[in-house]
Design an enzyme around this catalytic site. Structure first.
Site, PDB file in Angstrom:
ATOM      1  N   HIS B 229      -0.571  -0.297   5.430  1.00 28.75           N
ATOM      2  CA  HIS B 229       0.591  -1.520   5.827  1.00 28.75           C
ATOM      3  C   HIS B 229       0.393  -1.818   7.336  1.00 28.75           C
ATOM      4  O   HIS B 229       0.433  -3.010   7.619  1.00 28.75           O
ATOM      5  CB  HIS B 229       1.926  -1.041   5.441  1.00 28.75           C
ATOM      6  CG  HIS B 229       3.006  -2.124   5.506  1.00 28.75           C
ATOM      7  ND1 HIS B 229       2.786  -3.010   4.677  1.00 28.75           N
ATOM      8  CD2 HIS B 229       3.913  -2.755   6.546  1.00 28.75           C
ATOM      9  CE1 HIS B 229       3.607  -4.320   5.022  1.00 28.75           C
ATOM     10  NE2 HIS B 229       4.270  -3.819   6.250  1.00 28.75           N
ATOM     11  N   TYR B 233      -0.156  -5.421   9.828  1.00 29.79           N
ATOM     12  CA  TYR B 233       0.404  -5.816  11.280  1.00 29.79           C
ATOM     13  C   TYR B 233      -0.259  -5.909  12.300  1.00 29.79           C
ATOM     14  O   TYR B 233      -0.572  -6.701  13.282  1.00 29.79           O
ATOM     15  CB  TYR B 233       1.881  -5.087  11.391  1.00 29.79           C
ATOM     16  CG  TYR B 233       2.957  -5.289  10.607  1.00 29.79           C
ATOM     17  CD1 TYR B 233       3.544  -6.387  11.085  1.00 29.79           C
ATOM     18  CD2 TYR B 233       3.275  -4.567   9.744  1.00 29.79           C
ATOM     19  CE1 TYR B 233       4.755  -6.744  10.320  1.00 29.79           C
ATOM     20  CE2 TYR B 233       4.189  -5.092   8.741  1.00 29.79           C
ATOM     21  CZ  TYR B 233       4.836  -6.229   9.206  1.00 29.79           C
ATOM     22  OH  TYR B 233       6.119  -6.369   8.454  1.00 29.79           O
ATOM     23  N   HIS B 380       1.156 -13.682  -2.333  1.00 26.52           N
ATOM     24  CA  HIS B 380       1.939 -13.397  -1.135  1.00 26.52           C
ATOM     25  C   HIS B 380       0.870 -12.934  -0.091  1.00 26.52           C
ATOM     26  O   HIS B 380       1.397 -13.596   1.134  1.00 26.52           O
ATOM     27  CB  HIS B 380       2.834 -11.804  -1.332  1.00 26.52           C
ATOM     28  CG  HIS B 380       3.352 -11.316   0.023  1.00 26.52           C
ATOM     29  ND1 HIS B 380       4.406 -11.825   0.562  1.00 26.52           N
ATOM     30  CD2 HIS B 380       2.831 -10.121   0.447  1.00 26.52           C
ATOM     31  CE1 HIS B 380       4.606 -11.048   1.693  1.00 26.52           C
ATOM     32  NE2 HIS B 380       3.406 -10.022   1.741  1.00 26.52           N
ATOM     33  N   PHE B 381      -0.143 -12.231  -0.063  1.00 28.20           N
ATOM     34  CA  PHE B 381      -0.926 -11.982   0.998  1.00 28.20           C
ATOM     35  C   PHE B 381      -2.033 -13.172   1.310  1.00 28.20           C
ATOM     36  O   PHE B 381      -2.315 -13.369   2.668  1.00 28.20           O
ATOM     37  CB  PHE B 381      -1.474 -10.539   1.186  1.00 28.20           C
ATOM     38  CG  PHE B 381      -2.466 -10.330   0.217  1.00 28.20           C
ATOM     39  CD1 PHE B 381      -3.819 -10.889   0.373  1.00 28.20           C
ATOM     40  CD2 PHE B 381      -2.257  -9.381  -0.909  1.00 28.20           C
ATOM     41  CE1 PHE B 381      -4.552 -10.419  -1.075  1.00 28.20           C
ATOM     42  CE2 PHE B 381      -3.107  -9.043  -1.783  1.00 28.20           C
ATOM     43  CZ  PHE B 381      -4.456  -9.559  -1.774  1.00 28.20           C
ATOM     44  N   HIS B 382      -2.089 -14.046   0.426  1.00 30.83           N
ATOM     45  CA  HIS B 382      -2.686 -15.298   0.746  1.00 30.83           C
ATOM     46  C   HIS B 382      -1.751 -16.196   1.733  1.00 30.83           C
ATOM     47  O   HIS B 382      -2.531 -17.202   2.274  1.00 30.83           O
ATOM     48  CB  HIS B 382      -3.281 -15.912  -0.542  1.00 30.83           C
ATOM     49  CG  HIS B 382      -4.420 -15.382  -0.775  1.00 30.83           C
ATOM     50  ND1 HIS B 382      -4.610 -14.127  -1.753  1.00 30.83           N
ATOM     51  CD2 HIS B 382      -5.899 -15.663  -0.565  1.00 30.83           C
ATOM     52  CE1 HIS B 382      -5.925 -13.984  -1.833  1.00 30.83           C
ATOM     53  NE2 HIS B 382      -6.672 -14.666  -1.262  1.00 30.83           N
ATOM     54  N   ARG B 445      -2.751  -9.000 -10.922  1.00 27.99           N
ATOM     55  CA  ARG B 445      -3.973  -8.990  -9.872  1.00 27.99           C
ATOM     56  C   ARG B 445      -5.031  -8.465 -10.256  1.00 27.99           C
ATOM     57  O   ARG B 445      -5.258  -7.496 -11.068  1.00 27.99           O
ATOM     58  CB  ARG B 445      -3.506  -8.831  -8.401  1.00 27.99           C
ATOM     59  CG  ARG B 445      -3.231  -7.145  -8.372  1.00 27.99           C
ATOM     60  CD  ARG B 445      -2.601  -6.748  -7.078  1.00 27.99           C
ATOM     61  NE  ARG B 445      -3.472  -6.911  -6.069  1.00 27.99           N
ATOM     62  CZ  ARG B 445      -3.316  -6.241  -4.685  1.00 27.99           C
ATOM     63  NH1 ARG B 445      -2.490  -5.423  -4.793  1.00 27.99           N
ATOM     64  NH2 ARG B 445      -4.112  -6.366  -3.850  1.00 27.99           N
ATOM     65  N   ARG B 446      -6.348  -8.669  -9.553  1.00 22.53           N
ATOM     66  CA  ARG B 446      -7.500  -7.912  -9.565  1.00 22.53           C
ATOM     67  C   ARG B 446      -8.125  -7.817 -11.006  1.00 22.53           C
ATOM     68  O   ARG B 446      -8.356  -6.718 -11.254  1.00 22.53           O
ATOM     69  CB  ARG B 446      -7.286  -6.783  -8.823  1.00 22.53           C
ATOM     70  CG  ARG B 446      -7.088  -6.538  -7.462  1.00 22.53           C
ATOM     71  CD  ARG B 446      -6.528  -5.408  -6.974  1.00 22.53           C
ATOM     72  NE  ARG B 446      -7.064  -5.239  -5.698  1.00 22.53           N
ATOM     73  CZ  ARG B 446      -7.034  -4.020  -4.943  1.00 22.53           C
ATOM     74  NH1 ARG B 446      -6.641  -2.960  -5.700  1.00 22.53           N
ATOM     75  NH2 ARG B 446      -7.390  -4.104  -3.555  1.00 22.53           N
TER      76      ARG B 446
END
Lengths: 158, 555, 40
Positions: B229, B233, B380-382, B445-446
């Protein structure tokens, strides 16, 4: 440190919202028991087939417990045993699952049944199946080349 | 009004030798973008069900390449390139020793990257970039990762060295904001990467070499997410550096508040690390209580982003009003929309609104069951890393590269950069939007293309997977465009002087309290929070550990 | 830099902007929460 008046308002509003979210999920978890799957039950991953309840995968009616059925699943690359289950609408079901090899997922699409299966650990989740239908159970944690063919089926019948 | 002294400051150049070191990192970053981006395109095509990979290449092999190259290599190398230039620009040219550390770090990381990538290409390590045990990759893959981490510590030490030197030379003074931010980011990186270093060096390497038979799976995942995590950041904070320090200068304004900028960075240092359990919310062996405790800490890390949102809007509003913007929102129109250095990161900022909202949902304890390991998370993380962070990096590259190569961004290239960002935003809206929606339906996902045994539910997902391929194709066009611009800036653009924009603090801002630079206090709180969040559950994990797992190679 | 502030800058637009942002976060969160409650 000087902070602009509006920034104070914004921070108060923002932090209150975060606290609200935490109160809502915290209260549902610790008051109503809506915890994420967090069982602390252990099993020898190499002897899963010999150890109860995993020596007898499937749907079992139980008496005198807070739930009506126990559904036992054994996952291994790239199968779930059993390949299909049926439970009556409205019954409370405890899902009990583990893996014999690598980490697998256990997710019934369109429901909140979604947990990670780790070798050595038993994953458990209790829920009341209140909507009839056929729900695809699939592996959602990458486990190897056959990952996307790893399925089972949850049938909730009237 | 810019004074002569200020104008002289604007022209401060990063020393050529430091520039070379920064550029070396940036080269690797964009090579990673090219290869990793191609793999991303192939994935979306495969998953649409209309395309099969040739020559026996595996889906999970290219997925591993995509994740490792874009998630780890592109980000880390661009960040180091940017940070080296930023430290050199704001605190002065690196000493020979600091620069030497930078080069040693660069080569150690690069050797590690090549070693790991080779094993992935040989299909000896299709374990994805999270490399969850007991899937067991070739030991060289793990050794390569260890080198990447150690290399980053060496290179980071060079940057931190400059900060220490500056503080000694200027006692009692607040350090240059950009350098301070770099040091916060590196501190966070070093503290968190200790977790993955322990996992790789003490668990995975000995196990993959056959020195030990078994691995403790839950412990390895916990160590990974202790790192995983703060890793996100580590990607985000350099984008925040650009937003806080560079953007105000680009739009002709001032930094809203130096103190609040430093405070928000310190809050990131404190709350980014003790939160890894929110990636493990649906796994066994960790009690709901400790998960919830880390959920609380996770939502704390939203606060510095709330501060940042306010500071950004305030910077824009003050500048827009100074330019004559009237009414409540009239200032908005006055911003330099035609300047790629502003617009491209701005689109990144806008993407952070849905990205942040989604992130709060993901971390909301039992609600994670709704989305865990569904393709919603990929969507989300894209938005976070692949839009907010990456567009900000692109926007920074448009002045950083010509600054370092002694060239200029021409009008045509500026225009192309704007088109690139719009293409990106459009492609990503389609791809990420489809991922979010179909993720809520339960699509994982994946996962390779699958009809899941003819399941009616899975059949409903296919139109969304086609939409992902459409979005992915548009994004690949975006990658080609940005590579074209970067190549231009590296080798072909006209010679000239390009500014490295560094904002000045607003004259209305309060003096920065020196307490913000008291590392003893902040690092102590940081470590105390980590111990508070992790000690009990980790001891419990080790004491109650079931028999470990032998390795599997299932690809 | 430590000059006295005469007046705070006018940040009404900022206040509205972050307000919209906050509303967006709250609305999406409760939509997700509703979906969670609705499912078994």
């Amino acid at each position: 440190m000087h902070i602009h008046k509006y920034e104070k308002w914004w921070l108060t509003f923002g932090i209150s919202s975060l606290v609200l979210f935490l109160v809502v999920v915290g209260f549902s978890a610790f008051h109503y028991g809506s915890h994420p799957p967090s069982a602390k039950v252990y099993v020898d991953p190499e002897r899963v087939d010999e150890i109860a309840p995993f020596n007898n995968p499937g749907v079992h009616k139980v008496e005198g417990k807070d739930w009506d059925y126990e559904v036992v699943f054994v996952a291994s690359a790239f199968y779930y045993n059993p390949p299909e289950i049926e439970v009556p609408l409205g019954s409370t079901v405890k899902f009990i699952a583990t893996t014999k090899d690598v980490v697998h997922g256990f997710q019934a699409a369109g429901t909140n049944i979604n947990m990670i299966l780790e070798p050595g650990y038993v994953s458990e989740y209790i829920t009341t199946v209140d909507k009839a239908g056929e729900y695809l159970i699939l592996c959602n944690e990458y486990c190897g080349v056959g990952h996307s063919s790893m399925t089972s089926m949850l049938k909730v019948v009237e | 009004m810019t004074t002569v002294a200020e104008r002289a400051k604007d022209l401060v150049k990063v020393d050529r030798r430091d520039g070379k070191l920064a550029l070396a990192h940036i080269y690797v970053a964009f090579i990673a973008l090219a290869i990793g981006g191609l793999c991303g395109l192939l994935q979306t095509l495969v998953r649409s069900g209309t395309f099969t990979l040739p020559w026996g290449i595996g889906y999970y092999q290219i997925l591993t390449v995509h994740g490792v190259l874009l998630g780890l290599v592109l980000t880390t190398y661009f960040i180091f390139g940017f940070q080296i230039a930023a430290v050199s620009r704001t605190s002065g040219t690196l000493t020979d020793k600091q620069r030497m550390l930078g080069w040693v770090g660069f080569w150690v990381m690069t050797i590690g990257t090549i070693a790991s990538a080779t094993m992935v290409l040989l299909n000896q390590a299709s374990v994805l970039y999270t490399f969850y045990a007991p899937l067991q990759a070739h030991w060289i893959f793990y050794a390569g990762l260890a080198l990447v981490i150690v290399g980053s510590w060496i290179g980071g030490a060079g940057q931190i060295g400059k900060y220490i030197e500056w503080r000694k030379a200027n006692p009692g003074q607040s350090s240059p904001l950009l350098t301070f931010m770099v040091v916060v980011n590196l501190s966070m990186w070093i503290v968190c990467s200790l977790g993955v270093a322990v996992e790789v060096l003490f668990q995975l390497l000995p196990w993959s070499l056959g020195w030990v038979d078994k691995v403790d799976v839950l412990l390895s995942r916990t160590l990974f997410w202790y790192f995983g995590h703060p890793l996100v950041y580590f990607w985000l904070l350099p984008a925040y550096m650009v937003w806080y320090v560079v953007i105000p200068k680009v739009i002709g304004g001032k930094i809203f508040s130096d103190a609040l900028a430093r405070l928000s960075f310190m809050l990131f240092l404190l709350f980014s690390i003790p939160v890894g359990f929110h990636h493990q919310l649906v796994e066994p062996g960790i009690s709901s209580f400790w998960k919830f405790l880390q959920v609380v800490l996770t939502l704390m890390v939203v606060i510095p982003s709330l501060l940042t949102a306010f500071s950004m809007f305030a910077t824009f509003e003050i500048r827009g009003r100074a330019l004559g913007g009237k009414g409540v929102l009239g200032w908005f129109k006055k911003l330099p929309w035609g300047d790629a250095r502003f617009l491209v990161p701005f689109i990144g900022m806008a993407a952070f609104i849905p990205a942040g909202a989604g992130g709060i949902i993901n971390a909301s304890h039992q609600m994670n069951q709704l989305v865990h390991n569904t393709i919603w998370v990929t969507g989300h993380f894209h938005l976070t890393v692949a839009t907010t962070v990456v567009l900000t990096f692109f926007g920074a590259a448009y002045w950083l590269i010509p600054h370092l190569t002694g060239r200029v961004l021409t009008k045509q290239m500026n225009k192309l950069a704007i088109i690139q960002a719009i293409v990106w935003a459009f492609g990503m809206s389609i791809m990420s939007g489809a991922m979010h929606i179909v993720g809520l339906f339960g699509a994982p996902r994946r996962s390779d293309f699958s009809t899941y045994g003819g399941s009616a539910q899975a059949a409903e997902w296919i139109p969304y997977q086609i939409a992902q391929a459409v979005g992915g194709t548009i994004l690949f066009i975006g990658i080609v465009l940005v590579l074209y611009i970067v190549a231009n800036l590296l080798w072909f653009a006209p010679k000239g002087e390009t500014e490295f924009p560094v904002g000045e603090i607003s004259e209305n801002a309060e003096k920065t309290p020196m307490a913000l630079e008291n590392w003893k206090i902040w690092l102590t709180i940081c470590i105390a929070l980590i111990l508070f969040a992790y000690t009990v559950p980790v001891i419990d994990m080790i004491q109650n550990a079931p028999p470990g797992s032998k390795g599997f190679k299932l690809w | 830099m430590s000059k006295k502030r005469e007046k705070e800058p006018d940040l009404k637009g900022t206040l509205y902007s972050v307000g919209v942002l906050g509303a967006f976060i709250i609305i999406t969160w409760f939509m997700a929460f509703y979906l969670f409650i609705d499912r078994f």
